[in-house]
Motif scaffolding. Structure first.
Motif, PDB file in Angstrom:
ATOM      1  N   GLY A  65       0.784  -1.229   0.000  1.00 54.12           N
ATOM      2  CA  GLY A  65       0.000   0.000   0.000  1.00 54.12           C
ATOM      3  C   GLY A  65       0.809   1.268   0.000  1.00 54.12           C
ATOM      4  O   GLY A  65       0.391   2.284   0.579  1.00 54.12           O
ATOM      5  N   GLY A  66       1.958   1.250  -0.654  1.00 53.06           N
ATOM      6  CA  GLY A  66       2.809   2.433  -0.707  1.00 53.06           C
ATOM      7  C   GLY A  66       2.137   3.635  -1.332  1.00 53.06           C
ATOM      8  O   GLY A  66       2.440   4.786  -0.981  1.00 53.06           O
ATOM      9  N   MET A  67       1.196   3.397  -2.248  1.00 49.66           N
ATOM     10  CA  MET A  67       0.529   4.530  -2.910  1.00 49.66           C
ATOM     11  C   MET A  67      -0.376   5.308  -1.956  1.00 49.66           C
ATOM     12  O   MET A  67      -0.750   6.446  -2.231  1.00 49.66           O
ATOM     13  N   PHE A  68      -0.723   4.689  -0.804  1.00 48.64           N
ATOM     14  CA  PHE A  68      -1.563   5.366   0.177  1.00 48.64           C
ATOM     15  C   PHE A  68      -0.752   6.002   1.299  1.00 48.64           C
ATOM     16  O   PHE A  68      -1.316   6.599   2.211  1.00 48.64           O
ATOM     17  N   SER A  69       0.560   5.846   1.220  1.00 45.64           N
ATOM     18  CA  SER A  69       1.443   6.406   2.237  1.00 45.64           C
ATOM     19  C   SER A  69       1.994   7.757   1.782  1.00 45.64           C
ATOM     20  O   SER A  69       2.284   7.948   0.601  1.00 45.64           O
ATOM     21  N   SER A  70       2.135   8.696   2.724  1.00 49.13           N
ATOM     22  CA  SER A  70       2.649  10.026   2.391  1.00 49.13           C
ATOM     23  C   SER A  70       4.106   9.966   1.934  1.00 49.13           C
ATOM     24  O   SER A  70       4.557  10.801   1.149  1.00 49.13           O
ATOM     25  N   THR A  71       4.839   8.944   2.396  1.00 42.66           N
ATOM     26  CA  THR A  71       6.252   8.795   2.025  1.00 42.66           C
ATOM     27  C   THR A  71       6.437   7.914   0.796  1.00 42.66           C
ATOM     28  O   THR A  71       7.516   7.861   0.216  1.00 42.66           O
ATOM     29  N   GLY A  72       5.381   7.203   0.408  1.00 46.71           N
ATOM     30  CA  GLY A  72       5.486   6.295  -0.727  1.00 46.71           C
ATOM     31  C   GLY A  72       5.999   4.929  -0.349  1.00 46.71           C
ATOM     32  O   GLY A  72       6.088   4.037  -1.202  1.00 46.71           O
ATOM     33  N   HIS A  73       6.317   4.742   0.939  1.00 49.34           N
ATOM     34  CA  HIS A  73       6.805   3.448   1.403  1.00 49.34           C
ATOM     35  C   HIS A  73       5.633   2.571   1.839  1.00 49.34           C
ATOM     36  O   HIS A  73       4.642   3.061   2.400  1.00 49.34           O
ATOM     37  N   GLY A  74       5.767   1.281   1.608  1.00 49.26           N
ATOM     38  CA  GLY A  74       4.738   0.345   2.021  1.00 49.26           C
ATOM     39  C   GLY A  74       4.680   0.191   3.529  1.00 49.26           C
ATOM     40  O   GLY A  74       5.595   0.582   4.258  1.00 49.26           O
TER      41      GLY A  74
END
Length: 240
Positions: A65-74
């Motif tokens: 779910g990296g696309m839902f993280s502000s940092t882009g990390h899963g």
């Protein structure tokens, strides 16, 4: 007291001839399809390591779910939660499948005599599904529990688990058992529920799929071992 093939079949099928048995068959088939499809996806996602560390890294970030993280990390919590879900499905699948498992030595002898007397390919496939199911009963929970307690995934972290923690021993045994069990299971579900009638063609397709998945899994495992050998402890997580 000896149990012959006829006695075993009579006792076995009599016990299965109940409304609960029909419901258990549907549960077993549904959970089997879910786990079989998960295995197909899992082996292909894992094989992204064959295209390099960076490719595998981005696949992991996407799945977590990296696309839902502000940092882009899963988020490893995604792997933990999904692993718990898979563990519950495996437990349910095993619970309903165990009712068909020969529990006594006499029943195993009856099954062996039945297979020797009747050279039927589907009977042999069912036997191998029993054997691999027995193996998975011990190995699969170990792998899934590891992912629950240590959900961190990445080119270096996964390679550390495989090589430095000697998990390759587990995977070397788990890979053939889970691939054979899952593919035969999908074949039997397709035949059982009338999804396909050309058994001969389907059996050939399943054999090709088993060889393909085994090759994919072995190459991926070798890649993790090679990466693990090049790493120095303590491991630094890979970041492109």
């Amino acid at each position: 007291m000896k149990v012959n093939s006829l006695q075993y079949q009579h006792t076995h099928y009599a016990a299965l001839g109940s409304p609960w048995s029909a419901k258990a068959d549907r549960i077993q088939s549904a959970t089997g399809i879910l786990l079989g499809c998960f295995l197909l996806a899992h082996l292909h996602f894992e094989s992204s390591i064959l295209f390099g560390k960076e490719t595998f890294y981005h696949v992991v970030q996407f799945l977590e779910g990296g696309m839902f993280s502000s940092t882009g990390h899963g988020m490893p919590i995604v792997t933990k939660v999904f692993s718990i879900f898979i563990m519950l499905v495996v437990m349910l699948h095993a619970a309903v499948a165990l009712r068909r498992f020969p529990a006594q030595l006499g029943q195993w002898r009856a099954l062996r005599n039945h297979m020797q007397g009747i050279k039927h390919k589907d009977s042999h496939a069912w036997f191998w599904q029993l054997v691999t199911g027995f193996i998975l009963f011990f190995l699969a929970p170990v792998h899934i529990f590891t992912m629950i307690t240590n959900p961190e995934i990445g080119p270096h972290l996964s390679a550390e688990r495989v090589y430095h923690a000697n998990a390759w021993l587990l995977y070397a045994l788990l890979l053939p058992a889970v691939v054979v069990h899952a593919m035969i299971g999908l074949y039997r579900v397709a035949v059982k529920w009338g999804l396909i009638r050309h058994r001969k063609g389907l059996r050939k397709a399943i054999k090709v799929l088993i060889i393909y998945l085994m090759t994919l899994g072995i190459l991926s495992l070798i890649s993790y071992i090679m990466i693990g050998r090049s790493l120095v402890l303590p491991i630094t997580p890979f970041v492109p």
